[in-house]
Write a protein that holds these residues in place. Structure first.
Motif, PDB file in Angstrom:
ATOM      1  N   VAL A  42      14.468   4.224  -1.020  1.00 23.09           N
ATOM      2  CA  VAL A  42      13.964   5.580  -1.228  1.00 23.09           C
ATOM      3  C   VAL A  42      15.115   6.580  -1.317  1.00 23.09           C
ATOM      4  O   VAL A  42      15.145   7.444  -2.201  1.00 23.09           O
ATOM      5  CB  VAL A  42      12.980   5.964  -0.103  1.00 23.09           C
ATOM      6  N   PHE A  43      16.084   6.461  -0.425  1.00 22.69           N
ATOM      7  CA  PHE A  43      17.200   7.409  -0.447  1.00 22.69           C
ATOM      8  C   PHE A  43      18.109   7.182  -1.661  1.00 22.69           C
ATOM      9  O   PHE A  43      18.732   8.126  -2.150  1.00 22.69           O
ATOM     10  CB  PHE A  43      17.973   7.353   0.864  1.00 22.69           C
ATOM     11  N   ALA A  44      18.163   5.945  -2.151  1.00 20.46           N
ATOM     12  CA  ALA A  44      18.900   5.696  -3.390  1.00 20.46           C
ATOM     13  C   ALA A  44      18.187   6.349  -4.572  1.00 20.46           C
ATOM     14  O   ALA A  44      18.828   6.952  -5.453  1.00 20.46           O
ATOM     15  CB  ALA A  44      19.050   4.198  -3.623  1.00 20.46           C
ATOM     16  N   LEU A  45      16.866   6.248  -4.598  1.00 20.71           N
ATOM     17  CA  LEU A  45      16.098   6.878  -5.682  1.00 20.71           C
ATOM     18  C   LEU A  45      16.189   8.396  -5.613  1.00 20.71           C
ATOM     19  O   LEU A  45      16.114   9.076  -6.647  1.00 20.71           O
ATOM     20  CB  LEU A  45      14.635   6.424  -5.624  1.00 20.71           C
ATOM     21  N   LYS A  46      16.366   8.936  -4.404  1.00 20.85           N
ATOM     22  CA  LYS A  46      16.564  10.375  -4.245  1.00 20.85           C
ATOM     23  C   LYS A  46      18.006  10.790  -4.545  1.00 20.85           C
ATOM     24  O   LYS A  46      18.345  11.961  -4.493  1.00 20.85           O
ATOM     25  CB  LYS A  46      16.219  10.791  -2.807  1.00 20.85           C
ATOM     26  N   ARG A  47      18.856   9.792  -4.795  1.00 21.92           N
ATOM     27  CA  ARG A  47      20.283   9.991  -5.071  1.00 21.92           C
ATOM     28  C   ARG A  47      21.049  10.507  -3.865  1.00 21.92           C
ATOM     29  O   ARG A  47      22.088  11.156  -4.002  1.00 21.92           O
ATOM     30  CB  ARG A  47      20.470  10.913  -6.279  1.00 21.92           C
ATOM     31  N   ASP A  48      20.535  10.224  -2.691  1.00 23.19           N
ATOM     32  CA  ASP A  48      21.272  10.509  -1.469  1.00 23.19           C
ATOM     33  C   ASP A  48      22.159   9.326  -1.081  1.00 23.19           C
ATOM     34  O   ASP A  48      23.000   9.449  -0.190  1.00 23.19           O
ATOM     35  CB  ASP A  48      20.302  10.819  -0.320  1.00 23.19           C
ATOM     36  N   LEU A  49      21.919   8.165  -1.699  1.00 24.88           N
ATOM     37  CA  LEU A  49      22.756   6.973  -1.538  1.00 24.88           C
ATOM     38  C   LEU A  49      23.116   6.466  -2.926  1.00 24.88           C
ATOM     39  O   LEU A  49      22.273   6.494  -3.825  1.00 24.88           O
ATOM     40  CB  LEU A  49      21.986   5.858  -0.819  1.00 24.88           C
ATOM     41  N   THR A  50      24.331   5.982  -3.097  1.00 23.66           N
ATOM     42  CA  THR A  50      24.684   5.357  -4.375  1.00 23.66           C
ATOM     43  C   THR A  50      24.014   3.987  -4.450  1.00 23.66           C
ATOM     44  O   THR A  50      23.733   3.368  -3.408  1.00 23.66           O
ATOM     45  CB  THR A  50      26.202   5.183  -4.508  1.00 23.66           C
ATOM     46  N   GLN A  99      -4.259  -7.138   5.430  1.00 21.56           N
ATOM     47  CA  GLN A  99      -2.927  -7.014   6.017  1.00 21.56           C
ATOM     48  C   GLN A  99      -1.935  -6.425   5.018  1.00 21.56           C
ATOM     49  O   GLN A  99      -1.040  -5.666   5.409  1.00 21.56           O
ATOM     50  CB  GLN A  99      -2.446  -8.376   6.532  1.00 21.56           C
ATOM     51  N   TRP A 100      -2.074  -6.752   3.746  1.00 16.74           N
ATOM     52  CA  TRP A 100      -1.189  -6.157   2.740  1.00 16.74           C
ATOM     53  C   TRP A 100      -1.424  -4.648   2.657  1.00 16.74           C
ATOM     54  O   TRP A 100      -0.483  -3.855   2.572  1.00 16.74           O
ATOM     55  CB  TRP A 100      -1.405  -6.803   1.373  1.00 16.74           C
ATOM     56  N   LEU A 101      -2.702  -4.252   2.684  1.00 14.65           N
ATOM     57  CA  LEU A 101      -3.015  -2.826   2.693  1.00 14.65           C
ATOM     58  C   LEU A 101      -2.408  -2.167   3.927  1.00 14.65           C
ATOM     59  O   LEU A 101      -1.825  -1.072   3.844  1.00 14.65           O
ATOM     60  CB  LEU A 101      -4.535  -2.618   2.677  1.00 14.65           C
ATOM     61  N   ALA A 102      -2.545  -2.827   5.073  1.00 14.24           N
ATOM     62  CA  ALA A 102      -2.002  -2.277   6.317  1.00 14.24           C
ATOM     63  C   ALA A 102      -0.492  -2.077   6.226  1.00 14.24           C
ATOM     64  O   ALA A 102       0.043  -1.055   6.684  1.00 14.24           O
ATOM     65  CB  ALA A 102      -2.334  -3.201   7.488  1.00 14.24           C
ATOM     66  N   GLU A 103       0.199  -3.042   5.624  1.00  8.72           N
ATOM     67  CA  GLU A 103       1.652  -2.902   5.480  1.00  8.72           C
ATOM     68  C   GLU A 103       2.009  -1.769   4.523  1.00  8.72           C
ATOM     69  O   GLU A 103       2.977  -1.047   4.741  1.00  8.72           O
ATOM     70  CB  GLU A 103       2.273  -4.217   4.994  1.00  8.72           C
ATOM     71  N   GLY A 104       1.222  -1.617   3.462  1.00 10.27           N
ATOM     72  CA  GLY A 104       1.452  -0.491   2.562  1.00 10.27           C
ATOM     73  C   GLY A 104       1.266   0.836   3.276  1.00 10.27           C
ATOM     74  O   GLY A 104       2.075   1.759   3.132  1.00 10.27           O
ATOM     75  N   VAL A 105       0.214   0.929   4.071  1.00  6.03           N
ATOM     76  CA  VAL A 105      -0.053   2.151   4.839  1.00  6.03           C
ATOM     77  C   VAL A 105       1.061   2.391   5.855  1.00  6.03           C
ATOM     78  O   VAL A 105       1.538   3.529   6.023  1.00  6.03           O
ATOM     79  CB  VAL A 105      -1.419   2.049   5.547  1.00  6.03           C
ATOM     80  N   ALA A 106       1.493   1.327   6.528  1.00  6.84           N
ATOM     81  CA  ALA A 106       2.554   1.460   7.536  1.00  6.84           C
ATOM     82  C   ALA A 106       3.841   1.986   6.919  1.00  6.84           C
ATOM     83  O   ALA A 106       4.473   2.909   7.450  1.00  6.84           O
ATOM     84  CB  ALA A 106       2.799   0.108   8.208  1.00  6.84           C
ATOM     85  N   ALA A 107       4.237   1.403   5.786  1.00  8.01           N
ATOM     86  CA  ALA A 107       5.471   1.847   5.132  1.00  8.01           C
ATOM     87  C   ALA A 107       5.313   3.255   4.560  1.00  8.01           C
ATOM     88  O   ALA A 107       6.244   4.070   4.635  1.00  8.01           O
ATOM     89  CB  ALA A 107       5.856   0.863   4.028  1.00  8.01           C
ATOM     90  N   PHE A 108       4.141   3.536   4.009  1.00  8.59           N
ATOM     91  CA  PHE A 108       3.875   4.878   3.485  1.00  8.59           C
ATOM     92  C   PHE A 108       4.064   5.916   4.587  1.00  8.59           C
ATOM     93  O   PHE A 108       4.754   6.930   4.403  1.00  8.59           O
ATOM     94  CB  PHE A 108       2.446   4.946   2.940  1.00  8.59           C
ATOM     95  N   GLY A 109       3.442   5.685   5.718  1.00 14.98           N
ATOM     96  CA  GLY A 109       3.523   6.641   6.818  1.00 14.98           C
ATOM     97  C   GLY A 109       4.941   6.797   7.351  1.00 14.98           C
ATOM     98  O   GLY A 109       5.373   7.903   7.692  1.00 14.98           O
ATOM     99  N   LEU A 110       5.673   5.687   7.418  1.00 12.45           N
ATOM    100  CA  LEU A 110       7.048   5.739   7.908  1.00 12.45           C
ATOM    101  C   LEU A 110       7.920   6.595   6.982  1.00 12.45           C
ATOM    102  O   LEU A 110       8.663   7.475   7.442  1.00 12.45           O
ATOM    103  CB  LEU A 110       7.624   4.335   8.019  1.00 12.45           C
ATOM    104  N   ILE A 111       7.848   6.346   5.679  1.00 10.92           N
ATOM    105  CA  ILE A 111       8.663   7.095   4.726  1.00 10.92           C
ATOM    106  C   ILE A 111       8.256   8.568   4.717  1.00 10.92           C
ATOM    107  O   ILE A 111       9.113   9.469   4.675  1.00 10.92           O
ATOM    108  CB  ILE A 111       8.553   6.495   3.310  1.00 10.92           C
TER     109      ILE A 111
END
Length: 213
Positions: free
Chosen positions: A57-65, A108-120
């Motif tokens: 995510v930070f690479a896509l934001k160009r905060d990381l090379t 469980q796949w949905l749960a992981e998507g939700v978990a990562a979404f919320g974290l980011i």
């Protein structure tokens, strides 16, 4: 240290109680606590990048090379595997052991998507509004997400890979990794898109209000 905490606390919890809910609580609290410690102490050094989804995510934001992001991801996975080995060594288990714990299916796949979404979303909003609070925001979010997601919120591809190498409480079968990792990355990218719009819209609204005053 993050993975050693996740795996080690799971081993300890499982050895102390047969109550699965209590064992999960014993796994949850140390994980949330160590995140606060690690992000606070390592944030000034490396940005506390423990998670390939966050680095992407930070690479896509160009905060990381791109180069730094790839190097971070390699180190994250390697560090996670070493963390599993460290936890096993502390409990006199084989250093690496293939997990047999089944974690798969649409829920469980949905749960992981939700978990990562919320974290980011938590991280991006924290960076924008209250950067010093990020260690607590992330630690508390993961503590909560352990309990409101059916997957217990891995939310981290490197941690998922490392947990496939422990046949203990926190393990996951290697064959279940692709679904988890894909869901985590999809959730992270969805959060990036939403928060980029939301934070930009919020900034524009604040500017308009200032001009009106």
């Amino acid at each position: 240290m993050l993975v050693a905490t996740v795996v080690g606390s799971g081993i300890m919890a499982e050895s102390l109680t047969q109550d699965v809910a209590l064992a999960l609580l014993g796994n949850t609290l140390p994980t949330g606590a160590i995140l606060v410690v690690l992000i606070t102490t390592l944030g000034p050094i490396s940005g506390a990048h423990f998670n390939p989804a966050v680095s992407l995510v930070f690479a896509l934001k160009r905060d990381l090379t791109p180069r730094d992001a790839l190097l971070y991801m390699a180190v994250q996975v390697a560090g996670g595997v070493i963390g599993t080995m460290m936890a096993h060594a502390m409990f006199a288990l084989p250093l690496l052991d293939t997990s047999l714990k089944v974690r798969t299916g649409g829920a469980q796949w949905l749960a992981e998507g939700v978990a990562a979404f919320g974290l980011i979303a938590t991280i991006l909003a924290g960076v924008r509004f209250d950067r010093p609070a990020i260690p607590w925001l992330v630690g508390l979010y993961i503590t909560a997400a352990y309990w409101f997601t059916s997957s217990t919120s891995f939310a981290n591809p490197a941690v998922a890979i490392a947990r496939s190498m422990t046949n203990t409480f926190s393990g996951i079968r290697a064959t279940d990794l692709p679904g988890f990792i894909a869901a985590e990355l999809c959730g992270a990218l969805a959060a990036l898109m939403l928060m980029s719009w939301l934070l930009r819209a919020g900034g524009e609204a604040a500017s308009t209000m200032k001009e009106a005053q």
